[in-house]
Motif scaffolding. Structure first.
Motif, mmCIF file in Angstrom:
data_model
loop_
_atom_site.group_PDB
_atom_site.id
_atom_site.type_symbol
_atom_site.label_atom_id
_atom_site.label_comp_id
_atom_site.label_asym_id
_atom_site.label_seq_id
_atom_site.Cartn_x
_atom_site.Cartn_y
_atom_site.Cartn_z
ATOM 1 N N SER A 36 9.060 -2.863 0.637
ATOM 2 C CA SER A 36 9.169 -3.712 1.834
ATOM 3 C C SER A 36 9.695 -2.826 3.056
ATOM 4 C CB SER A 36 9.823 -5.034 1.834
ATOM 5 O OG SER A 36 9.032 -5.541 0.574
ATOM 6 N N ILE A 37 10.883 -2.288 2.611
ATOM 7 C CA ILE A 37 11.513 -1.585 3.603
ATOM 8 C C ILE A 37 10.934 -0.516 4.243
ATOM 9 C CG2 ILE A 37 13.678 -0.170 3.952
ATOM 10 C CD1 ILE A 37 15.267 -1.864 2.004
ATOM 11 N N LEU A 38 10.310 0.162 3.150
ATOM 12 C CA LEU A 38 9.439 1.382 3.494
ATOM 13 C C LEU A 38 8.285 1.081 4.620
ATOM 14 C CD1 LEU A 38 8.889 3.797 0.323
ATOM 15 C CD2 LEU A 38 10.008 4.471 2.624
ATOM 16 N N VAL A 39 7.526 -0.065 4.538
ATOM 17 C CA VAL A 39 6.426 -0.412 5.063
ATOM 18 C C VAL A 39 6.981 -0.971 6.470
ATOM 19 C CG1 VAL A 39 4.613 -1.863 5.095
ATOM 20 C CG2 VAL A 39 4.803 -0.601 3.140
ATOM 21 N N THR A 40 7.905 -1.917 5.981
ATOM 22 C CA THR A 40 8.450 -2.614 7.449
ATOM 23 C C THR A 40 9.191 -2.070 8.484
ATOM 24 O OG1 THR A 40 10.148 -3.722 6.180
ATOM 25 C CG2 THR A 40 8.110 -4.906 6.201
ATOM 26 N N ARG A 41 9.754 -0.790 7.838
ATOM 27 C CA ARG A 41 10.499 0.011 8.722
ATOM 28 C C ARG A 41 10.159 0.546 10.054
ATOM 29 N NH1 ARG A 41 12.259 5.591 5.987
ATOM 30 N NH2 ARG A 41 10.292 5.744 6.387
ATOM 31 N N LYS A 42 8.535 0.867 10.077
ATOM 32 C CA LYS A 42 7.737 1.120 11.244
ATOM 33 C C LYS A 42 6.738 0.199 11.367
ATOM 34 C CE LYS A 42 6.391 5.069 8.131
ATOM 35 N NZ LYS A 42 6.118 6.479 8.117
ATOM 36 N N LEU A 43 6.757 -0.968 11.531
ATOM 37 C CA LEU A 43 5.821 -1.982 11.682
ATOM 38 C C LEU A 43 5.399 -1.705 12.929
ATOM 39 C CD1 LEU A 43 7.133 -5.343 10.419
ATOM 40 C CD2 LEU A 43 5.132 -3.916 9.583
ATOM 41 N N SER A 44 3.843 -1.806 12.973
ATOM 42 C CA SER A 44 3.141 -1.871 14.342
ATOM 43 C C SER A 44 2.901 -3.313 14.756
ATOM 44 C CB SER A 44 1.753 -1.090 13.998
ATOM 45 O OG SER A 44 0.799 -1.686 14.976
ATOM 46 N N MET A 45 3.087 -3.570 16.157
ATOM 47 C CA MET A 45 2.910 -4.779 16.665
ATOM 48 C C MET A 45 1.626 -4.814 17.401
ATOM 49 S SD MET A 45 5.733 -6.475 15.942
ATOM 50 C CE MET A 45 7.359 -5.974 15.823
ATOM 51 N N GLY A 46 1.007 -3.782 17.320
ATOM 52 C CA GLY A 46 -0.219 -3.444 18.046
ATOM 53 C C GLY A 46 -1.543 -3.720 17.267
ATOM 54 N N LEU A 47 -2.692 -3.390 17.513
ATOM 55 C CA LEU A 47 -3.961 -3.535 16.857
ATOM 56 C C LEU A 47 -3.871 -2.702 15.658
ATOM 57 C CD1 LEU A 47 -6.112 -4.533 19.727
ATOM 58 C CD2 LEU A 47 -5.150 -5.979 18.467
ATOM 59 N N GLN A 48 -3.545 -1.303 15.965
ATOM 60 C CA GLN A 48 -3.598 -0.461 14.789
ATOM 61 C C GLN A 48 -2.382 -0.479 13.907
ATOM 62 O OE1 GLN A 48 -5.766 2.055 14.347
ATOM 63 N NE2 GLN A 48 -7.086 1.531 16.214
ATOM 64 N N ARG A 49 -2.675 -0.301 12.794
ATOM 65 C CA ARG A 49 -1.574 -0.606 11.825
ATOM 66 C C ARG A 49 -1.901 0.219 10.298
ATOM 67 N NH1 ARG A 49 -4.077 -5.677 12.346
ATOM 68 N NH2 ARG A 49 -4.829 -6.572 10.349
ATOM 69 N N THR A 50 -0.858 0.363 9.740
ATOM 70 C CA THR A 50 -1.067 1.389 8.549
ATOM 71 C C THR A 50 -1.821 0.369 7.403
ATOM 72 O OG1 THR A 50 1.169 0.816 7.652
ATOM 73 C CG2 THR A 50 1.146 2.597 9.001
ATOM 74 N N ARG A 51 -2.273 1.284 6.368
ATOM 75 C CA ARG A 51 -2.902 0.538 5.224
ATOM 76 C C ARG A 51 -1.891 -0.448 4.302
ATOM 77 N NH1 ARG A 51 -6.417 5.267 2.798
ATOM 78 N NH2 ARG A 51 -7.848 5.455 4.552
ATOM 79 N N TRP A 52 -0.590 0.106 4.438
ATOM 80 C CA TRP A 52 0.439 -0.635 3.774
ATOM 81 C C TRP A 52 0.763 -1.984 4.456
ATOM 82 C CZ3 TRP A 52 0.958 0.111 -1.184
ATOM 83 C CH2 TRP A 52 0.490 1.400 -1.752
ATOM 84 N N GLN A 53 0.965 -1.716 5.606
ATOM 85 C CA GLN A 53 1.149 -2.750 6.398
ATOM 86 C C GLN A 53 0.059 -3.867 6.332
ATOM 87 O OE1 GLN A 53 2.195 -2.081 10.642
ATOM 88 N NE2 GLN A 53 2.185 -4.556 11.101
ATOM 89 N N ASN A 54 -0.806 -3.445 6.400
ATOM 90 C CA ASN A 54 -2.435 -4.367 6.260
ATOM 91 C C ASN A 54 -2.131 -5.261 5.071
ATOM 92 O OD1 ASN A 54 -4.411 -5.265 7.533
ATOM 93 N ND2 ASN A 54 -5.824 -3.563 7.102
ATOM 94 N N LEU A 55 -1.696 -4.279 3.711
ATOM 95 C CA LEU A 55 -1.523 -4.740 2.609
ATOM 96 C C LEU A 55 -0.755 -6.086 2.677
ATOM 97 C CD1 LEU A 55 -2.275 -4.815 -0.650
ATOM 98 C CD2 LEU A 55 -0.473 -3.454 -0.766
ATOM 99 N N LEU A 56 0.785 -5.638 3.157
ATOM 100 C CA LEU A 56 1.511 -6.749 3.015
ATOM 101 C C LEU A 56 1.462 -8.144 4.037
ATOM 102 C CD1 LEU A 56 4.979 -4.820 3.008
ATOM 103 C CD2 LEU A 56 3.412 -5.708 1.102
ATOM 104 N N GLU A 57 0.361 -7.565 5.065
ATOM 105 C CA GLU A 57 0.243 -8.940 5.941
ATOM 106 C C GLU A 57 -0.803 -9.712 5.379
ATOM 107 O OE1 GLU A 57 -1.253 -7.451 9.907
ATOM 108 O OE2 GLU A 57 0.724 -6.538 10.433
ATOM 109 N N ILE A 58 -1.714 -8.981 4.638
ATOM 110 C CA ILE A 58 -2.698 -9.792 3.772
ATOM 111 C C ILE A 58 -1.830 -10.861 2.878
ATOM 112 C CG2 ILE A 58 -4.547 -9.867 2.123
ATOM 113 C CD1 ILE A 58 -5.594 -7.240 3.637
#
Lengths: 236, 253
Positions: A36-58
């Protein structure tokens, strides 16, 4: 052959002991939190986001949606508890693909601990939602004669929660261990896949039942009708 | 015993810690991110809608202006066409008028030329005719012709009507200067005496006369007294002929 990872004890000092259940739980906690820390450390607020962030968001969004579908109007209020239940049980099952790993949910102590948490959380959420008087009046419905039955129902469903999860998880690893001794090649792999599926289903069932109980307590004034979707999954 | 109570307590604590940790590191940031994104998307959608509506407004405005412009252009074009038509008509009319005027002028000029030529021709002919007549008469003039002229004059004197006679008599009597008798040639003494006698007889008065030769009479004789005139001469005939010819020419033109 261990029936429970509780029996693997690494260190003991009187009452205190460090068994495999606790150690693997810590390991899971470490992985979950670190991920969680690794992924949410650099969260994107915009429309582009990393795959890991996408996974966690889902995952997070899906859990919140499930909670809402069960009937809790403010899923974020319950997300911490129910989401963690699901993630913990699911990841415990998921890591069975790692050799040498024993799922902590395969220990009745762990499942009992989780069931106790649910058992405590249900009245807490119910009281916070409706106030204590309103909540406890529910136990007298429809008449005061029902009070013991209501209490027994409360206790028994907690016990059922704990035993159901324990049985399923323990049996998965047990069957796998037994099969490895009998037919060591292809069959255990198929069973392992089945075990993964079972683990996921158990995680879903455990968390959705907790949600239903909480929802029932939170909506004390409304008739106690459990949504159909949960009834389908209950016997297991 | 399947349940180890120490483990149960430890797992409860572990679970509660995990709840707190995941809340802190997973749910909150992820939900915040989702909220931020949704807010941003909503904002962008709103912006897009606003832009769309602006664009639609501008499009409408543009269309309206375009239509207006088209209308104006149409109006201007039709006006210009109309003006051009009018101008063309005016120019055509002007040209036609100018052409007409020119034609009329030319016709007039041609007519004038023709008339002038005609007149000139008439005049020249007339002059020639008269010159020939004069010359012929002048050539023919001699004593006997003069005698005949005097007789003719005398005859006219006698044949004068009452009114002319009275007028001439009055003129002769009131005249301060002697009456003038002009002739194309010098009258002989005899002729002068005859004329004197005839005048005296006719007007029953003694009349003083002055004789004078006037070759431009061509051939003839005339009596002038105080504005009254009695004459017989070829020049008179010629003059009357000339005026008759001129009248004829004028009528013809």
């Amino acid at each position: 052959m261990h029936l429970s990872p509780d029996e693997i004890i690494f260190w003991q000092y009187g009452f205190f002991k460090l068994n495999a259940t606790i150690v693997y739980t810590w390991g899971l906690m470490g992985v979950l939190v670190a991920g969680s820390i690794l992924v949410t450390r650099k969260l994107s607020m915009g429309l582009q986001r990393t795959r890991w962030q996408n996974l966690l968001e889902i995952v997070v969004g899906g859990i919140a949606k499930q909670i809402e579908e069960v009937g809790l109007r403010q899923p974020r209020h319950y997300l911490g508890f129910i989401g963690t239940l699901f993630l913990f049980v699911a990841s415990a099952a998921l890591f069975t693909i790692v050799p040498g790993y024993e799922p902590p949910t395969g220990s009745l102590s762990t499942t009992a601990a989780l069931a106790i948490c649910v058992f405590v959380a249900v009245p807490l959420f119910g009281i916070s939602e409706n106030g204590p008087a309103e909540y406890f009046r529910e136990y007298l419905q429809p008449t005061f004669i029902m009070l013991p039955f209501n209490i027994i129902s409360e206790l028994s469903r907690t016990l059922a929660l704990a035993v159901r999860l324990f049985g399923n998880m323990m049996s998965g690893t047990m069957i796998l261990a037994i099969l490895l001794t009998i037919t060591p090649y292809i069959f255990p792999i198929a069973l392992s896949v089945l075990g993964l599926l079972t683990g996921m289903v158990q995680a879903y069932i455990f968390s959705i039942l907790a949600t239903v109980y909480i929802a029932a307590a939170a909506h004390a004034r409304e008739p106690k009708i459990e949504p159909d979707t949960t009834i389908k999954h209950e016997p297991r | 015993m399947l349940i180890d109570w120490f483990t149960v307590v430890a797992q409860v604590v572990n679970f509660l810690i995990l709840v707190w940790l995941l809340k802190r590191f997973l749910y909150k940031p992820i939900l915040d991110a989702i909220d931020a994104r949704e807010k941003r998307i909503a904002k962008e959608l709103a912006d897009a809608a606003a832009k769309m509506s602006d664009a639609e407004k501008m499009h409408d405005e543009f269309q309206r202006k375009n239509a207006e412009f088209e209308q104006q252009r149409e109006a201007l074009l039709s006006k210009a066409t109309e003006e051009a038509q009018t101008e063309r008509q005016r120019l055509l009319d002007e040209a036609r008028q100018t052409a007409d005027t020119l034609l009329t002028k030319r016709q007039q000029a041609m007519r004038n030329d023709a008339q002038n030529l005609h007149q000139e021709l008439g005049r020249v002919t007339q002059r020639e005719v008269f010159a020939i007549a004069r010359k012929a008469l002048a050539d023919l003039t001699d004593a006997s012709l003069e005698q005949r002229m005097v007789e003719a004059f005398m005859h006219r004197l006698r044949e004068m009507d009452e009114q002319s006679n009275a007028d001439m008599a009055h003129a002769l009597q009131t005249a301060t200067e002697p009456a003038l008798v002009r002739s194309a040639f010098d009258l002989t003494e005899l002729q002068r005496a005859v004329i004197q006698k005839a005048l005296s007889e006719t007007f029953s008065a003694d009349i003083s006369i002055r004789f004078e030769a006037a070759p431009n009479l061509i051939s003839g004789i005339e009596l002038i007294a105080n504005g009254q005139k009695l004459a017989w001469s070829v020049a008179d005939y010629l003059a009357s002929l000339e005026s008759a010819v001129n009248d004829l020419l004028k009528v013809k033109n």
